[in-house]
Write a protein that holds these residues in place. Structure first.
Motif, PDB file in Angstrom:
ATOM      1  N   GLN A  32      -2.855  12.399 -17.556  1.00  0.00           N
ATOM      2  CA  GLN A  32      -2.473  12.821 -18.910  1.00  0.00           C
ATOM      3  C   GLN A  32      -2.528  11.644 -19.879  1.00  0.00           C
ATOM      4  N   ALA A  33      -2.052  10.482 -19.442  1.00  0.00           N
ATOM      5  CA  ALA A  33      -2.041   9.315 -20.323  1.00  0.00           C
ATOM      6  C   ALA A  33      -3.451   8.898 -20.720  1.00  0.00           C
ATOM      7  N   ASN A  34      -4.409   9.172 -19.852  1.00  0.00           N
ATOM      8  CA  ASN A  34      -5.788   8.799 -20.133  1.00  0.00           C
ATOM      9  C   ASN A  34      -6.606   9.946 -20.717  1.00  0.00           C
ATOM     10  N   GLY A  35      -5.986  11.099 -20.885  1.00  0.00           N
ATOM     11  CA  GLY A  35      -6.671  12.232 -21.494  1.00  0.00           C
ATOM     12  C   GLY A  35      -7.864  12.715 -20.694  1.00  0.00           C
ATOM     13  N   MET A  36      -7.752  12.688 -19.385  1.00  0.00           N
ATOM     14  CA  MET A  36      -8.889  13.058 -18.526  1.00  0.00           C
ATOM     15  C   MET A  36      -8.788  14.509 -18.096  1.00  0.00           C
ATOM     16  N   THR A  37      -9.920  15.209 -18.160  1.00  0.00           N
ATOM     17  CA  THR A  37      -9.948  16.617 -17.779  1.00  0.00           C
ATOM     18  C   THR A  37     -10.967  16.919 -16.690  1.00  0.00           C
ATOM     19  N   THR A  38     -12.017  16.105 -16.579  1.00  0.00           N
ATOM     20  CA  THR A  38     -13.036  16.314 -15.547  1.00  0.00           C
ATOM     21  C   THR A  38     -13.848  15.034 -15.390  1.00  0.00           C
ATOM     22  N   ASP A  39     -14.637  14.990 -14.316  1.00  0.00           N
ATOM     23  CA  ASP A  39     -15.488  13.827 -14.045  1.00  0.00           C
ATOM     24  C   ASP A  39     -14.696  12.525 -14.095  1.00  0.00           C
ATOM     25  N   ALA A  40     -13.584  12.517 -13.373  1.00  0.00           N
ATOM     26  CA  ALA A  40     -12.772  11.305 -13.255  1.00  0.00           C
ATOM     27  C   ALA A  40     -12.545  11.021 -11.779  1.00  0.00           C
ATOM     28  N   HIS A  41     -12.383   9.745 -11.472  1.00  0.00           N
ATOM     29  CA  HIS A  41     -12.143   9.326 -10.094  1.00  0.00           C
ATOM     30  C   HIS A  41     -10.888   8.463 -10.063  1.00  0.00           C
ATOM     31  N   ALA A  42     -10.009   8.754  -9.122  1.00  0.00           N
ATOM     32  CA  ALA A  42      -8.768   7.987  -8.981  1.00  0.00           C
ATOM     33  C   ALA A  42      -8.760   7.255  -7.654  1.00  0.00           C
ATOM     34  N   ARG A  43      -8.353   6.001  -7.701  1.00  0.00           N
ATOM     35  CA  ARG A  43      -8.087   5.246  -6.477  1.00  0.00           C
ATOM     36  C   ARG A  43      -6.582   4.979  -6.453  1.00  0.00           C
ATOM     37  N   LEU A  44      -5.921   5.626  -5.515  1.00  0.00           N
ATOM     38  CA  LEU A  44      -4.473   5.555  -5.380  1.00  0.00           C
ATOM     39  C   LEU A  44      -4.159   4.633  -4.210  1.00  0.00           C
ATOM     40  N   MET A  45      -3.474   3.525  -4.494  1.00  0.00           N
ATOM     41  CA  MET A  45      -3.259   2.487  -3.488  1.00  0.00           C
ATOM     42  C   MET A  45      -1.775   2.214  -3.305  1.00  0.00           C
ATOM     43  N   VAL A  46      -1.375   2.068  -2.044  1.00  0.00           N
ATOM     44  CA  VAL A  46       0.004   1.711  -1.727  1.00  0.00           C
ATOM     45  C   VAL A  46      -0.012   0.564  -0.727  1.00  0.00           C
ATOM     46  N   THR A  47       0.671  -0.522  -1.058  1.00  0.00           N
ATOM     47  CA  THR A  47       0.785  -1.648  -0.127  1.00  0.00           C
ATOM     48  C   THR A  47       2.244  -1.816   0.297  1.00  0.00           C
ATOM     49  N   ARG A  48       2.465  -2.701   1.254  1.00  0.00           N
ATOM     50  CA  ARG A  48       3.825  -2.940   1.739  1.00  0.00           C
ATOM     51  C   ARG A  48       4.668  -3.722   0.727  1.00  0.00           C
ATOM     52  N   GLY A  49       4.036  -4.174  -0.331  1.00  0.00           N
ATOM     53  CA  GLY A  49       4.780  -4.786  -1.415  1.00  0.00           C
ATOM     54  C   GLY A  49       4.781  -6.300  -1.391  1.00  0.00           C
ATOM     55  N   VAL A  50       5.603  -6.861  -2.263  1.00  0.00           N
ATOM     56  CA  VAL A  50       5.636  -8.313  -2.473  1.00  0.00           C
ATOM     57  C   VAL A  50       6.411  -8.990  -1.352  1.00  0.00           C
ATOM     58  N   LYS A  51       5.840 -10.058  -0.829  1.00  0.00           N
ATOM     59  CA  LYS A  51       6.468 -10.810   0.255  1.00  0.00           C
ATOM     60  C   LYS A  51       7.324 -11.953  -0.304  1.00  0.00           C
ATOM     61  N   VAL A  52       8.322 -12.330   0.460  1.00  0.00           N
ATOM     62  CA  VAL A  52       9.136 -13.477   0.047  1.00  0.00           C
ATOM     63  C   VAL A  52       8.471 -14.795   0.430  1.00  0.00           C
ATOM     64  N   ARG A  53       7.567 -14.756   1.413  1.00  0.00           N
ATOM     65  CA  ARG A  53       6.768 -15.918   1.804  1.00  0.00           C
ATOM     66  C   ARG A  53       5.374 -15.416   2.166  1.00  0.00           C
ATOM     67  N   PRO A  54       4.351 -16.249   2.024  1.00  0.00           N
ATOM     68  CA  PRO A  54       2.972 -15.761   2.179  1.00  0.00           C
ATOM     69  C   PRO A  54       2.480 -15.732   3.626  1.00  0.00           C
ATOM     70  N   PHE A  55       3.210 -14.994   4.477  1.00  0.00           N
ATOM     71  CA  PHE A  55       2.847 -14.917   5.890  1.00  0.00           C
ATOM     72  C   PHE A  55       2.792 -13.469   6.355  1.00  0.00           C
ATOM     73  N   GLN A  56       2.373 -13.281   7.580  1.00  0.00           N
ATOM     74  CA  GLN A  56       1.978 -11.976   8.083  1.00  0.00           C
ATOM     75  C   GLN A  56       3.126 -11.011   8.354  1.00  0.00           C
ATOM     76  N   HIS A  57       4.237 -11.464   8.863  1.00  0.00           N
ATOM     77  CA  HIS A  57       5.239 -10.556   9.411  1.00  0.00           C
ATOM     78  C   HIS A  57       5.696  -9.539   8.358  1.00  0.00           C
ATOM     79  N   PRO A  58       5.684  -8.239   8.723  1.00  0.00           N
ATOM     80  CA  PRO A  58       6.040  -7.214   7.732  1.00  0.00           C
ATOM     81  C   PRO A  58       7.472  -7.328   7.221  1.00  0.00           C
ATOM     82  N   SER A  59       8.348  -7.973   7.978  1.00  0.00           N
ATOM     83  CA  SER A  59       9.725  -8.124   7.512  1.00  0.00           C
ATOM     84  C   SER A  59       9.826  -9.008   6.274  1.00  0.00           C
ATOM     85  N   LEU A  60       8.760  -9.746   5.954  1.00  0.00           N
ATOM     86  CA  LEU A  60       8.754 -10.588   4.768  1.00  0.00           C
ATOM     87  C   LEU A  60       8.490  -9.794   3.493  1.00  0.00           C
ATOM     88  N   SER A  61       8.106  -8.525   3.654  1.00  0.00           N
ATOM     89  CA  SER A  61       7.939  -7.624   2.492  1.00  0.00           C
ATOM     90  C   SER A  61       9.276  -6.931   2.266  1.00  0.00           C
TER      91      SER A  61
END
Length: 301
Positions: free
Chosen positions: A96-125
């Motif tokens: 609605q905010a973009n006024g789109m009615t047809t011929d539009a493509h959406a990429r919907l992305m979800v990540t584990r979020g911002v980490k407190v330190r830049p390492f792998q363990h998921p508990s850091l998110s």
């Protein structure tokens, strides 16, 4: 032959310069739509996503896409932070905010979020997930059938990285695409762990032989929504269809080949490893399936 053709090639649209992008509940101009360098998606590719298309006011197969998104999130133990209705509301708010009615493509992305330190363990998110929706005016504009090259990169086993997951971690497919381009093709044809023809780096793959449609068993490819719709349409309209193992020999001798995906629906393939497939153009069975698919979209509520 035009260079740099991809299965996601769209017509240029100046309106995309002014789109608003959903970032964690706020609609932001394109230049301001950013996430933290500590985000799990940026650091590690830790997230899942969906691509959706808008046709004449409705999102095609929305329920199927939501099923796949929430199933993938559960598989990687990711709390999206919204229920199904909340995700759909965010999608519609962005539309609605973009006024789109047809011929539009959406990429919907979800990540584990911002980490407190830049390492792998998921508990850091620790701050909750990041959700972004990029929605663009998008009309497929592929000037000719796609060319493919077989590459050594495989779609692997579920115990490595399950190919059914629509994850942010796409490096294997990107390397496959690079290898295909180095070989002079548009994109890559990938085999499975047994050497049977499987999928491309970006789409599911089909061939047509003597009027029958063939695709892989589905064991090692993305559980494509368009792929399944094509199989269902064939079964409902007396087009023989087989989910089976088949080889490059079967592929080179095919009468037609095409790709399926949310963006391009059914995209013809003209050449594979330098061999022309059929007459190298969009074939009659692919044309019929395109029509059936278009009718299916038009009749959905």
């Amino acid at each position: 032959m035009p260079a740099d053709v991809t299965t996601h090639q769209a017509a240029e649209d100046a309106r995309n310069d002014a789109i608003l992008i959903w970032v964690d509940g706020t609609l932001k101009p394109k230049a301001e739509a950013t996430v933290s360098v500590y985000d799990s998606g940026f650091l590690l590719g830790d997230g899942v996503w969906e691509g959706l298309r808008l046709y004449d006011g409705h999102w095609a197969f929305l329920d199927d896409h939501m099923d796949r998104l929430f199933e993938a999130a559960k598989a990687i133990d990711l709390d999206i932070g919204l229920d199904r209705a909340g995700v759909i509301a965010a999608l519609r708010a962005t539309q609605q905010a973009n006024g789109m009615t047809t011929d539009a493509h959406a990429r919907l992305m979800v990540t584990r979020g911002v980490k407190v330190r830049p390492f792998q363990h998921p508990s850091l998110s620790q701050s909750g997930p990041t959700m972004v929706i990029i929605m663009e005016h998008s009309t497929p504009s592929i000037p000719r059938p796609i060319t493919l090259a077989t590459v050594p990169h495989l779609r692997g086993l579920p115990m490595t990285q399950d190919p059914k997951l629509n994850s942010h971690s796409k490096l294997n497919c990107i390397l496959a695409c690079i290898a295909a381009q180095k070989a002079g093709a548009d994109e890559a044809l990938m085999l499975d762990v047994h050497g049977f023809v499987n999928t491309t780096n970006a789409c599911n793959f089909f061939i047509v032989r003597k009027g029958a449609v063939w695709t892989s068993t589905g064991d090692y490819c993305m559980n494509g929504i368009t792929r399944q719709k094509v199989i269902d349409l064939c079964r409902a309209n007396d087009i023989p269809v087989h989910e089976r193992n088949f080889s490059l020999v079967d592929t080179y001798g095919a009468d037609e080949a095409f790709l399926t995906g949310t963006f391009g629906a059914q995209t013809p393939v003209g050449h594979i490893d330098g061999r022309q497939i059929g007459d190298g153009q969009l074939g009659p069975v692919t044309t019929r399936i395109r029509g059936l698919y278009k009718d299916l979209i038009a009749t959905r509520p």
